[in-house]
Every structure is written in C-alpha cells, then in structure tokens.
Design a protein around this motif. Structure first.
Motif, PDB file in Angstrom:
ATOM      1  N   LEU A 182       0.851  -1.186   0.000  1.00 39.26           N
ATOM      2  CA  LEU A 182       0.000   0.000   0.000  1.00 39.26           C
ATOM      3  C   LEU A 182       0.885   1.233   0.000  1.00 39.26           C
ATOM      4  O   LEU A 182       1.866   1.302   0.731  1.00 39.26           O
ATOM      5  N   VAL A 200      -7.498   7.891   2.228  1.00 38.98           N
ATOM      6  CA  VAL A 200      -7.770   6.505   1.855  1.00 38.98           C
ATOM      7  C   VAL A 200      -8.679   5.889   2.915  1.00 38.98           C
ATOM      8  O   VAL A 200      -8.333   5.846   4.097  1.00 38.98           O
ATOM      9  N   ILE A 232     -10.567   2.535   4.359  1.00 43.27           N
ATOM     10  CA  ILE A 232     -10.388   1.084   4.370  1.00 43.27           C
ATOM     11  C   ILE A 232     -11.669   0.464   4.904  1.00 43.27           C
ATOM     12  O   ILE A 232     -12.090   0.753   6.023  1.00 43.27           O
ATOM     13  N   LYS A 278      -8.140  -4.856   9.018  1.00 39.02           N
ATOM     14  CA  LYS A 278      -8.106  -3.401   8.860  1.00 39.02           C
ATOM     15  C   LYS A 278      -7.388  -2.725  10.028  1.00 39.02           C
ATOM     16  O   LYS A 278      -6.480  -1.914   9.831  1.00 39.02           O
ATOM     17  N   ASP A 309      -9.340   4.732  13.344  1.00 43.78           N
ATOM     18  CA  ASP A 309      -9.809   3.346  13.400  1.00 43.78           C
ATOM     19  C   ASP A 309     -11.218   3.317  13.975  1.00 43.78           C
ATOM     20  O   ASP A 309     -11.403   3.352  15.195  1.00 43.78           O
ATOM     21  N   LEU A 345      -5.612   7.873   6.732  1.00 45.58           N
ATOM     22  CA  LEU A 345      -6.000   6.473   6.547  1.00 45.58           C
ATOM     23  C   LEU A 345      -7.165   6.233   7.494  1.00 45.58           C
ATOM     24  O   LEU A 345      -7.020   6.390   8.710  1.00 45.58           O
ATOM     25  N   VAL A 403     -10.175   3.698   8.707  1.00 46.67           N
ATOM     26  CA  VAL A 403     -10.965   2.471   8.789  1.00 46.67           C
ATOM     27  C   VAL A 403     -12.365   2.881   9.249  1.00 46.67           C
ATOM     28  O   VAL A 403     -12.522   3.513  10.289  1.00 46.67           O
ATOM     29  N   ILE A 423     -10.283   1.200  -0.191  1.00 46.64           N
ATOM     30  CA  ILE A 423      -9.671  -0.126  -0.209  1.00 46.64           C
ATOM     31  C   ILE A 423     -10.615  -1.098   0.478  1.00 46.64           C
ATOM     32  O   ILE A 423     -11.129  -0.811   1.562  1.00 46.64           O
ATOM     33  N   MET A 458     -10.767  -4.796   2.150  1.00 44.03           N
ATOM     34  CA  MET A 458      -9.938  -5.880   2.659  1.00 44.03           C
ATOM     35  C   MET A 458     -10.792  -7.075   3.041  1.00 44.03           C
ATOM     36  O   MET A 458     -11.918  -6.922   3.523  1.00 44.03           O
ATOM     37  N   ILE A 494      -5.724  -6.993   0.592  1.00 44.45           N
ATOM     38  CA  ILE A 494      -6.444  -5.974  -0.176  1.00 44.45           C
ATOM     39  C   ILE A 494      -6.924  -6.655  -1.450  1.00 44.45           C
ATOM     40  O   ILE A 494      -6.120  -7.029  -2.303  1.00 44.45           O
ATOM     41  N   GLU A 544      -9.745  -2.137  -4.822  1.00 44.23           N
ATOM     42  CA  GLU A 544      -9.556  -0.737  -4.493  1.00 44.23           C
ATOM     43  C   GLU A 544      -9.861   0.111  -5.716  1.00 44.23           C
ATOM     44  O   GLU A 544      -9.834  -0.362  -6.850  1.00 44.23           O
TER      45      GLU A 544
END
Length: 285
Positions: A38, A46, A48, A56, A187, A216, A218, A233, A235, A240, A243
């Motif tokens: 990544l 991005v 996730i 993740k 997260d 990033l 999640v 992305i 997962m 991954i 995407e």
C-alpha cells in the motif's frame, strides 16, 4: 532530455507519506495480514472497508508500529519505522527512535482514552509540552485553537466526565492534531458513539480532509467514505482484494467479494431504517 551539464534529473515521483511493502502479520498460527502492499501519497485520503476480522485495524497498528510486522516493512515519509540500517544490515530501532517517527502520526481509535484527571485543554496540551517540549506560552494557544477547530472552545475547562462521547472523541482528535502530524490514522472513530453523536465527529474529519491532511480511515460509514476518500480499499481475510475511486468501487464494484459485502451492508442499512420507521409510528386508536 539533457543539457550541457548532462542528463536532466528525472521528474520526482509522488511524495508518499506511507509505503507498506510485503506486510504480513501473524499472531501465533493465525495470519491476520497477508503480503499487503500500500502507498499513500501526501494529502491523500484513503478509506479502508471490509468485514470484521479482515485485518483493517491490524494494518493501521502496523503502520504506527504498535504491532511489529512478521515480515515486510512500513516507511513513513521515506523512513522505515521499526528498523534502521546499521553496517549494511537492518537492525531493530530503539523505543526512543520509534517514538520519534511516531510523533508524526496522529492516531484516533474507537475509545477516546482521555486522561480523566485533566481538563479538555490540559489533555490537548499534554503532548506538545511533554513530547515536543513546548512551553505553556506556546502550547496553550495551540491547544485552544485546536479545540476551537473541533468546535469545543467553550469546553476547554471541562473534565472528560462532563463531555459527551462525541465531544470526548473530538478532544481526542484535537489532542492528536496538537502533535502536528503529517499523517492521521482513524480506526472506527465513530463506532463507540450513539447514532446522534456520529455526525459531529464525521464533520471534524471532513474538515481535516478539506484542509489537505493525509488520512487512513478504517470506517463502516460508507457514505462518509464515498464523500471524503480519494480512494477506497476493500480488505478481506488479510488481503487488499479491491480498491479504486469511491464512485467506482461503491457504484460498480468489480470483485465478487466486494459486491457481496456492499450488498450486505446496504441490506443491513435498509433493515435498520425500516425498524426505525416502525418504532417511530404511532398506533391509530
């Protein structure tokens, strides 16, 4: 093209804030991440997504080196985190060296983890004074400005117990920003909040995205991911598997696993909305 001084220098490549290469993470016999690659450019957002247990959170924790990769490595702004080259061999970094790199990474997790004995202002000031070694004359105006940025200037003197969950999470975001990070990791930052408080945290994250912060994220908030992310992305089982730009991945996913996941998410949302509508109905006499 060349000139009298020799060949022209090649055009610089993208300024990657995060580069993950061949990342695998095992906990005992369980392989949580499997050969993940990544790259995240400066200013890129991005998102996730994926089912529970897809890796993740572990990916974010490896990016911040809260978990040490089993194999592979992570670079933050071109510097490998967790390892350094010594006499031609990669050696483990000291905790101090890892902490130095980690100061450039802001982390916001499901739980707010504010210090209960400190006010909102003192929670935000803690990192700049303890880690960045700023004096109070510098740290306090910075902390007050960040509380204003997250809409909580009027709560500076309040202790966490007097703040709602959404307010505590916004203080946690301000606390991370106080370290002046080049990268923010989120997260599931809204998953522990009551539904009516989610929007206030997402709005702060939207503002950060508009300001150009590299992020990033999640998240299970699909609409938010579609609105904010430059790339999404998906997962599954530690990999991954898909995407792309949000409008492509959400509107016309090409991978069968992505299709199945998004279909299930939409079904759950429809069921929740229907249940809410039924609960809100008043029976006629």
């Amino acid at each position: 093209m060349s000139d009298a001084n020799g060949p022209a220098a090649p055009a610089p490549g993208p300024a990657y804030v995060v580069q993950v290469s061949g990342l695998t993470k095992r906990f005992g016999e369980i392989e949580v991440l499997k050969d993940v690659d990544l790259a995240v450019a400066a200013g890129e957002k991005v998102a996730i997504i994926g089912p529970s247990g897809s890796g993740k959170t572990t990916l974010l924790r490896c990016v911040a080196h809260l978990e040490r990769p089993t194999t592979g490595h992570v670079e933050i702004a071109g510097e490998r985190i967790g390892e350094k080259l010594v006499n031609g061999k990669w050696r483990e970094m000291s905790d101090r060296e890892i902490a130095r790199i980690r100061t450039g990474i802001g982390m916001v997790f499901q739980r707010f983890n504010l210090f209960p004995h400190l006010t909102a202002l003192e929670n935000v000031m803690l990192g700049p004074t303890r880690v960045l070694k700023l004096g109070r004359a510098e740290a306090e105006p910075l902390a007050r400005e960040l509380l204003r940025k997250v809409g909580l200037a009027h709560k500076a003197a309040d202790y966490p117990e007097r703040l709602s969950g959404g307010q505590q999470q916004r203080v946690a975001i301000a606390r991370s920003l106080a370290m002046q990070p080049r990268l923010m990791l989120f997260d599931e930052a809204t998953s522990a909040l009551d539904p009516e408080l989610i929007g206030e945290v997402l709005n702060v994250m939207r503002t950060l995205a508009q300001d150009g912060m590299t992020m990033l994220i999640v998240t299970h908030e699909m609409q938010f991911a579609e609105d904010v992310a430059d790339r999404v992305i998906f997962m599954d089982h530690g990999r991954i598997v898909d995407e792309g730009p949000p409008h492509e991945l959400f509107r016309a996913p090409s991978h069968p696993r992505t299709q199945a996941f998004l279909h299930a998410v939409v079904d759950r949302q429809v069921m929740a909305e229907t249940a809410a509508e039924i609960a809100g109905e008043t029976p006629t006499p």
